[in-house]
Scaffold this motif. Structure first.
Motif, PDB file in Angstrom:
ATOM      1  N   THR A  15       0.828  -1.213   0.000  1.00  9.82           N
ATOM      2  CA  THR A  15       0.000   0.000   0.000  1.00  9.82           C
ATOM      3  C   THR A  15       0.859   1.259   0.000  1.00  9.82           C
ATOM      4  N   ALA A  16       1.980   1.226   0.739  1.00 14.19           N
ATOM      5  CA  ALA A  16       2.870   2.388   0.729  1.00 14.19           C
ATOM      6  C   ALA A  16       3.447   2.605  -0.659  1.00 14.19           C
ATOM      7  N   ALA A  17       3.833   1.520  -1.337  1.00 12.75           N
ATOM      8  CA  ALA A  17       4.360   1.648  -2.690  1.00 12.75           C
ATOM      9  C   ALA A  17       3.299   2.195  -3.644  1.00 12.75           C
ATOM     10  N   ASP A 168       4.008  -2.563 -16.933  1.00 17.90           N
ATOM     11  CA  ASP A 168       5.395  -2.235 -17.244  1.00 17.90           C
ATOM     12  C   ASP A 168       6.320  -2.648 -16.108  1.00 17.90           C
ATOM     13  N   VAL A 169       5.788  -2.564 -14.883  1.00 13.44           N
ATOM     14  CA  VAL A 169       6.557  -2.927 -13.693  1.00 13.44           C
ATOM     15  C   VAL A 169       5.652  -3.733 -12.773  1.00 13.44           C
ATOM     16  N   VAL A 170       6.168  -4.846 -12.260  1.00 13.28           N
ATOM     17  CA  VAL A 170       5.473  -5.645 -11.245  1.00 13.28           C
ATOM     18  C   VAL A 170       6.272  -5.548  -9.951  1.00 13.28           C
ATOM     19  N   LEU A 171       5.581  -5.256  -8.866  1.00 17.46           N
ATOM     20  CA  LEU A 171       6.224  -5.125  -7.564  1.00 17.46           C
ATOM     21  C   LEU A 171       5.751  -6.266  -6.669  1.00 17.46           C
ATOM     22  N   ASP A 172       6.681  -7.134  -6.275  1.00 14.36           N
ATOM     23  CA  ASP A 172       6.355  -8.288  -5.432  1.00 14.36           C
ATOM     24  C   ASP A 172       6.394  -7.878  -3.970  1.00 14.36           C
ATOM     25  N   CYS A 173       5.216  -7.808  -3.347  1.00 15.52           N
ATOM     26  CA  CYS A 173       5.092  -7.491  -1.922  1.00 15.52           C
ATOM     27  C   CYS A 173       4.326  -8.618  -1.220  1.00 15.52           C
ATOM     28  N   LEU A 174       4.594  -9.861  -1.624  1.00 17.96           N
ATOM     29  CA  LEU A 174       3.849 -11.017  -1.127  1.00 17.96           C
ATOM     30  C   LEU A 174       4.467 -11.636   0.120  1.00 17.96           C
ATOM     31  N   GLY A 175       5.507 -11.027   0.673  1.00 16.51           N
ATOM     32  CA  GLY A 175       6.062 -11.508   1.937  1.00 16.51           C
ATOM     33  C   GLY A 175       7.172 -12.518   1.753  1.00 16.51           C
ATOM     34  N   ALA A 316       9.836  -6.008  -2.755  1.00 14.32           N
ATOM     35  CA  ALA A 316       9.833  -5.099  -1.605  1.00 14.32           C
ATOM     36  C   ALA A 316       9.308  -5.804  -0.367  1.00 14.32           C
ATOM     37  N   GLY A 317       9.547  -5.192   0.793  1.00 18.20           N
ATOM     38  CA  GLY A 317       9.112  -5.784   2.048  1.00 18.20           C
ATOM     39  C   GLY A 317       9.846  -7.077   2.324  1.00 18.20           C
ATOM     40  N   ASP A 318       9.169  -7.993   3.014  1.00 15.55           N
ATOM     41  CA  ASP A 318       9.790  -9.266   3.372  1.00 15.55           C
ATOM     42  C   ASP A 318      10.063 -10.141   2.152  1.00 15.55           C
ATOM     43  N   ALA A 334       9.973  -2.139   5.168  1.00 13.64           N
ATOM     44  CA  ALA A 334       8.926  -2.210   4.134  1.00 13.64           C
ATOM     45  C   ALA A 334       8.660  -0.829   3.543  1.00 13.64           C
ATOM     46  N   LEU A 335       8.577   0.177   4.411  1.00 11.76           N
ATOM     47  CA  LEU A 335       8.368   1.535   3.929  1.00 11.76           C
ATOM     48  C   LEU A 335       9.593   2.045   3.172  1.00 11.76           C
ATOM     49  N   THR A 336      10.785   1.681   3.657  1.00  9.85           N
ATOM     50  CA  THR A 336      12.019   2.083   2.967  1.00  9.85           C
ATOM     51  C   THR A 336      12.004   1.591   1.524  1.00  9.85           C
TER      52      THR A 336
END
Length: 452
Positions: A15-17, A168-175, A316-318, A334-336
């Protein structure tokens, strides 16, 4: 140049991203497996089921770094938390005389909130952001690739319902249990990964102060120590809530009984430091015992020898780097990573190689430091409680960890500079490995540990 972004996972990093990317002009779709809160005005800890986040109802620490990042990148999230009655606290400034404060001490202010309340503030802010769309509940079950001269590139994401989403970009934040490495491996793409088991099980409960409680409420943040089967630590929360967690080795058979509420309460009552806090006259439980096992420190690397292993994908994140939850670094990192992802997509300007390299340049140094410090602290604890001899190749690092532990724990309340060093470490105000970052401070710590 606007980029279409898919964010996989709607937790803190996701959500932050989404907020960061949308505010830079990039349309964002967040794919999240859990449903949204049915009533955003109800206590999300009690009324928002987040089965996809096993740590959702466990205690969390929202460190000064998390607050400082929100101040810089999303002050409206912090304003939302404040409006909801969430407190900010600077214990260091409370513990020292005002005439000894310096300006840098303000960076040690942290946020006292439960994970559910903190995440809801991010979620509501993201939902209000133009350019952010949520697909939930929705489950991702695979990727599709384009094979280019620059390397494999993630072209789209396949959902369990059959839909295919392009980006164009996929962000993996699935832990840390993200299936991304497995999906990439199926295409012959290897993601180097370091893993160390934390060898810890957490048994936690949340309470709410009663109206008649006279305990000093800020003191819960300083409650930590050992008991017969492990360690205990206190966590302040929002809206008069607080929590305690017992941390035990998974091989400790006696500790396994802590999953039962009656045993948990009996053990807590038997610890003098905790007994008043679990007294029904002072605190009312919000739930039964929450158990979490299988924790690992983890570091995945997506750039090797200056080359991305896959294009069109950021982690990102874990999913990128996980640390022992006991150290309270996960949400801040995670926010970083989330805000760094927003900047990297801008810097990349539509070039997937440039985007991957910009993101790695912004995150790799600190991700490495967090992983190394978390893993080193865990190894020190494991050697101690299991009686394992320290291998020769680890003796120098264990000596360093011993100095940090002994000097900071002994000097934090008695020496201002070590107190500040302790706060920089626990709050990640700077890199995780920069705790004793000066010869004079190291010598000072050594003198305090072994006084003449």
């Amino acid at each position: 140049m606007s980029q279409r972004v898919l964010v996989l996972g709607g937790g803190i990093a996701g959500t932050a991203a989404a907020i960061a990317l949308a505010r830079r002009g990039h349309p964002v779709t967040v794919v999240e497996r859990d449903p949204p809160p049915a009533d955003p005005t109800a206590d999300p800890f009690l009324h928002w089921p987040r089965r996809g986040v096993p740590q959702f109802r466990l205690p969390h620490g929202f460190s000064a770094r998390a607050r400082n990042l929100l101040l810089r990148h999303a002050p409206d999230v912090l304003a939302r938390l404040r409006a909801n009655g969430v407190e900010e606290m600077n214990l260091f400034k409370r513990l020292i005389p005002e005439d000894q404060w310096v300006a840098a001490d303000d960076t040690f202010t942290n946020v006292w909130a439960r994970r559910a309340v903190f995440e809801l503030a991010l979620r509501l802010t993201a939902e209000e952001e133009p350019g952010v769309e949520f697909r939930c509940p929705a489950v991702v079950n695979g990727l599709r690739f384009d094979w280019t001269s620059a390397g494999p590139r993630v072209a789209s994401v396949r959902l369990a319902d059959g839909d295919v989403l392009t980006a164009d970009v996929v962000l993996d934040c699935l832990g840390q249990r993200s299936p991304m490495s497995r999906w990439l491996a199926a295409e012959g793409i290897r993601v180097p990964t370091e893993v160390q088991d934390c060898e810890t099980v957490y048994y936690s409960r949340y309470f709410r102060f009663t109206d008649t409680c006279e305990l000093p409420r800020t003191s819960v943040a300083t409650l930590r120590g050992e008991f017969a089967d492990g360690w205990f630590i206190g966590f302040p929360g929002d809206h008069d809530t607080y929590a305690f967690s017992f941390e035990c080795h998974p091989d400790n058979r006696n500790a396994r009984a802590l999953r039962h509420t009656s045993i948990w309460e009996a053990v807590a009552r038997g610890i003098p430091a905790l007994a008043p806090w679990v007294d029904p006259a002072n605190g009312t439980p919000l739930e039964g015992v929450q158990v979490m096992a299988g924790n690992r420190s983890l570091r995945r690397r997506y750039v090797i020898d200056g080359q991305p292993v896959v294009l069109g994908l950021l982690s990102a994140g874990d999913s990128l780097c996980a640390s022992n939850p006991a150290y309270g670094w996960g949400s801040a990192m995670a926010l970083t990573y989330a805000f760094a992802a927003g900047e990297a997509v801008d810097v990349g300007g539509g070039d997937p190689v440039a985007t991957a390299l910009a993101y790695d340049a912004a995150t790799a140094r600190e991700a490495d430091a967090v992983y190394r410090e978390s893993a080193s602290m865990d190894r020190a604890r494991i050697y101690r409680i299991t009686g394992q001899p320290v291998p020769d190749e680890d003796k120098a690092e264990m000596a360093r960890q011993d100095l940090i532990s002994a000097a900071l724990s002994g000097g934090v309340l008695h020496d201002l500079e070590l107190g500040r060093a302790f706060n920089r470490r626990v709050n990640l105000v700077g890199p995780a490995d920069a705790v004793l970052d000066g010869t004079d401070l190291v010598r000072h710590a050594e003198r305090l540990r072994t006084p003449a």
